[in-house]
Design an enzyme around this catalytic site. Sequence first.
Site, mmCIF file in Angstrom:
data_model
loop_
_atom_site.group_PDB
_atom_site.id
_atom_site.type_symbol
_atom_site.label_atom_id
_atom_site.label_comp_id
_atom_site.label_asym_id
_atom_site.label_seq_id
_atom_site.Cartn_x
_atom_site.Cartn_y
_atom_site.Cartn_z
ATOM 1 N N ASN A 1 -1.869 -0.989 -8.212
ATOM 2 C CA ASN A 1 -3.244 -1.030 -7.711
ATOM 3 C C ASN A 1 -3.728 0.407 -7.567
ATOM 4 O OD1 ASN A 1 -1.708 -3.419 -6.226
ATOM 5 N ND2 ASN A 1 -3.843 -3.972 -6.495
ATOM 6 N N CYS B 1 2.244 -6.254 -11.955
ATOM 7 C CA CYS B 1 2.338 -7.703 -11.780
ATOM 8 C C CYS B 1 3.474 -8.217 -12.647
ATOM 9 C CB CYS B 1 1.020 -8.378 -12.189
ATOM 10 S SG CYS B 1 1.127 -10.178 -12.131
ATOM 11 N N HIS C 1 -6.596 -2.649 -10.505
ATOM 12 C CA HIS C 1 -5.381 -1.934 -10.920
ATOM 13 C C HIS C 1 -5.821 -0.735 -11.761
ATOM 14 C CE1 HIS C 1 -2.110 -4.736 -9.621
ATOM 15 N NE2 HIS C 1 -3.169 -5.512 -9.465
ATOM 16 N N HIS D 1 -10.567 -5.875 -6.507
ATOM 17 C CA HIS D 1 -9.113 -5.635 -6.516
ATOM 18 C C HIS D 1 -8.810 -5.008 -7.879
ATOM 19 C CE1 HIS D 1 -4.807 -7.122 -5.730
ATOM 20 N NE2 HIS D 1 -4.776 -6.853 -7.027
ATOM 21 N N ASP E 1 1.542 -6.859 -3.172
ATOM 22 C CA ASP E 1 1.269 -6.618 -4.594
ATOM 23 C C ASP E 1 2.037 -5.393 -5.077
ATOM 24 O OD1 ASP E 1 0.170 -7.080 -7.048
ATOM 25 O OD2 ASP E 1 -1.887 -6.595 -6.515
#
Length: 309
Positions: A253, A244, A213, A211, A20
């Site tokens: 993240n 992303c 960000h 998860h 990621d």
Amino acid sequence: MNLAQPLPASVKIIEVGPRDGLQNEPQTISAETKIELVNRLSQAGFANVEAASFVSPKWVPQMATSSEVMAGITRRPGTLYSALVPNMKGFEAALAAGVDEVVIFAAASEAFSQKNINCSIAESIARFRDVAQAAKQHNLRLRGALSCAFGCPYQGEVTADSVADVVRQLRELGCDEIDIADTIGVATPRHVQTVMQRAIEEFPIDRLSGHFHDTYGQALANIYASLEVGITIYHASVAGLGGCPYAKGATGNVATEDVLYMMQGLGIETGIDFDIVVDAGQFISEQLGRKAVSRAGNAIAAKRGASCG
Ligand SMILES: CC(C)(COP(=O)([O-])OP(=O)([O-])OC[C@H]1O[C@@H](n2cnc3c(N)ncnc32)[C@H](O)[C@@H]1OP(=O)([O-])[O-])[C@@H](O)C(=O)NCCC(=O)NCCSC(=O)C[C@@](C)(O)CC(=O)[O-]
């Protein structure tokens, strides 16, 4: 909800920086650098490192070296190496590369599903059915990621019910773990607790992960809010790498170093060597030619006068 309940004694942190984190980097990063990063993170003791992504190289060119990366890493016993897989073509490549865990990735937002994987949510679930069955046949672990669980860059609001609906469908596919993802980092703590509570109605709490960000600087607060609910799995990206490709403006993240610092302060066990992670963060930031985004990582590196581990 009883917020007075004690926080968990231990958590699992999944390191997602090599996938990621790096997938959105505009400059080409060599397979050697990615391998070195994964190896450093393995040495830190993560139980799970998201190391690769078997998606179309036309869509995400940075991940085109995934097979090379998987072939080059030194596997640490006790670490699972995961990879994103959107379809059977990706599954075959992931299988050949020897991944331990396949990650299918859906969205709670129709608009994001179209932009990210070029199909509706229903079509994605149908595609993932074959991948899920193949993963089970080969005894691979299966994880489901759920993007835009707190908001979408294209359609805006996303309801807790639509999150729960896709969580249920991912459970029915046989996912061992499901990630509730704040793709664009818009969530705030009470919102997180509402969505997590709804997700828990559909999937076991000890296999749900957060998860987050950090686009709006809320990620650590959102992790704390999830701890209060009882969530014990979190994703983080060394040096706060990331963004992303299909969520313009979304930043990385939450930084792994910041999460580890907070967990340490809360007395929550992670089983991870903080110093090795700080070194890994300084290493990859130096390779990318910029300062790490992690506040804790930079503070510790400055304090001990470290340059690059
Ligand atoms: C899903 C597809 C493939 C559909 O893409 P498509 O164009 O609809 O698919 P297609 O089946 O028509 O194939 C088009 C071309 O791609 C090739 N292809 C097809 N599949 C593969 C594959 N697996 N590996 C390699 N190549 C592949 C296929 O062979 C063909 O090649 P051509 O004949 O034109 O030369 C495409 O949209 C795609 O790859 N998207 C990538 C999306 C992505 O990686 N997004 C970022 C990750 S998600 C994320 O970061 C969120 C997450 C998980 O972190 C949680 C969060 O924070 O939200």
